[in-house]
Design a protein around this motif. Sequence first.
Motif, PDB file in Angstrom:
ATOM      1  N   HIS A 285       0.780  -1.129   0.183  1.00 15.06           N
ATOM      2  CA  HIS A 285       0.133  -0.218  -0.314  1.00 15.06           C
ATOM      3  C   HIS A 285       0.572   1.438  -0.560  1.00 15.06           C
ATOM      4  O   HIS A 285       1.275   1.336   0.981  1.00 15.06           O
TER       5      HIS A 285
ATOM      6  N   HIS B 197       0.979   5.319  -2.341  1.00 17.89           N
ATOM      7  CA  HIS B 197       0.804   6.531  -2.953  1.00 17.89           C
ATOM      8  C   HIS B 197       1.942   6.959  -4.009  1.00 17.89           C
ATOM      9  O   HIS B 197       2.773   7.231  -3.333  1.00 17.89           O
TER      10      HIS B 197
ATOM     11  N   LYS C  31      -8.763   0.124  -5.051  1.00 16.30           N
ATOM     12  CA  LYS C  31      -8.929   1.210  -3.533  1.00 16.30           C
ATOM     13  C   LYS C  31     -10.071   2.454  -3.404  1.00 16.30           C
ATOM     14  O   LYS C  31     -10.247   3.301  -3.993  1.00 16.30           O
TER      15      LYS C  31
ATOM     16  N   HIS D 114      -5.260  -0.088   6.987  1.00 20.33           N
ATOM     17  CA  HIS D 114      -4.464   0.369   8.250  1.00 20.33           C
ATOM     18  C   HIS D 114      -5.211  -0.721   9.216  1.00 20.33           C
ATOM     19  O   HIS D 114      -5.258   0.012  10.746  1.00 20.33           O
TER      20      HIS D 114
ATOM     21  N   ASP E 277       1.560   2.328   3.325  1.00 23.45           N
ATOM     22  CA  ASP E 277       1.112   3.627   3.712  1.00 23.45           C
ATOM     23  C   ASP E 277       1.954   5.091   3.599  1.00 23.45           C
ATOM     24  O   ASP E 277       1.141   5.831   3.434  1.00 23.45           O
TER      25      ASP E 277
END
Length: 240
Positions: free
Chosen positions: A6, A8, A95, A155, A204
């Motif tokens: 995960h 971005h 997502k 998360h 993340d």
Amino acid sequence: MIIDAHCHLGKGFDIRVSPEELLKEMDKNGVEKAIICPVDRFIAVYNKEGNDYIMDCVKKFSDRFIGFATVNPWYGEKGISESKRCLDKGMKGLKLHSFLQGFLLNDKLVFPLLEEMEKYDLPVYFHTGTLVSSEPYQLRDLAEKFPKINFIMGHSATTDYWNDVIPAAKGIDNIYFDTSLHNPAMIKSIIDKIGADKVIFGSDFPQNSLDVEIEKIKIACLDEKEQEKIFHKNIEELVK
Ligand SMILES: [Zn+2]
């Protein structure tokens, strides 16, 4: 081997990060591959632009990146065709972020999109952990309604719902747990009570640093075979 499930990428309102910056972090920390998805405004509003950017990054670094698309379910039919466009072009999952996209995680608004996702054998990652809109029991509700879809609990409901994580997923086979943001004690308790088969390493990035997120897994799980599942085997199974 480590796959970060995960991350971005893109130039958002809050978050700005390039593929080169992520690759540098990955190389520094022995991460072979990363699943990438768009950032903030591209998750909320400009889905097509965000998805195109992710697909371009995957094309440029195809041996390092795996793409997840995003679609705001408020776009209805237009959103469904956007998800089809991306998955048919090789993106490996969806997502969704009910807090950023403005819906309740288990609202019927998202059903048509999930009905479409049932046709693909690919996972759906849901952000969880934000009050009211993104709760573990709402994800359980979806997982029961859509048993063919593998859901990743983003998360693992950190920080507001960590207490609900384990009871909400008990007896459910199609929920997986993302480790980003969670503390090692909680990750260990998910491993002990639900099993390493359901735990997936994610950072993340760029909100968290890869070195800290990797170290947490090593603290939470001493068993090498279980570590392998968490670091790459479980996610590889879902996106193959
Ligand atoms: Zn995220």
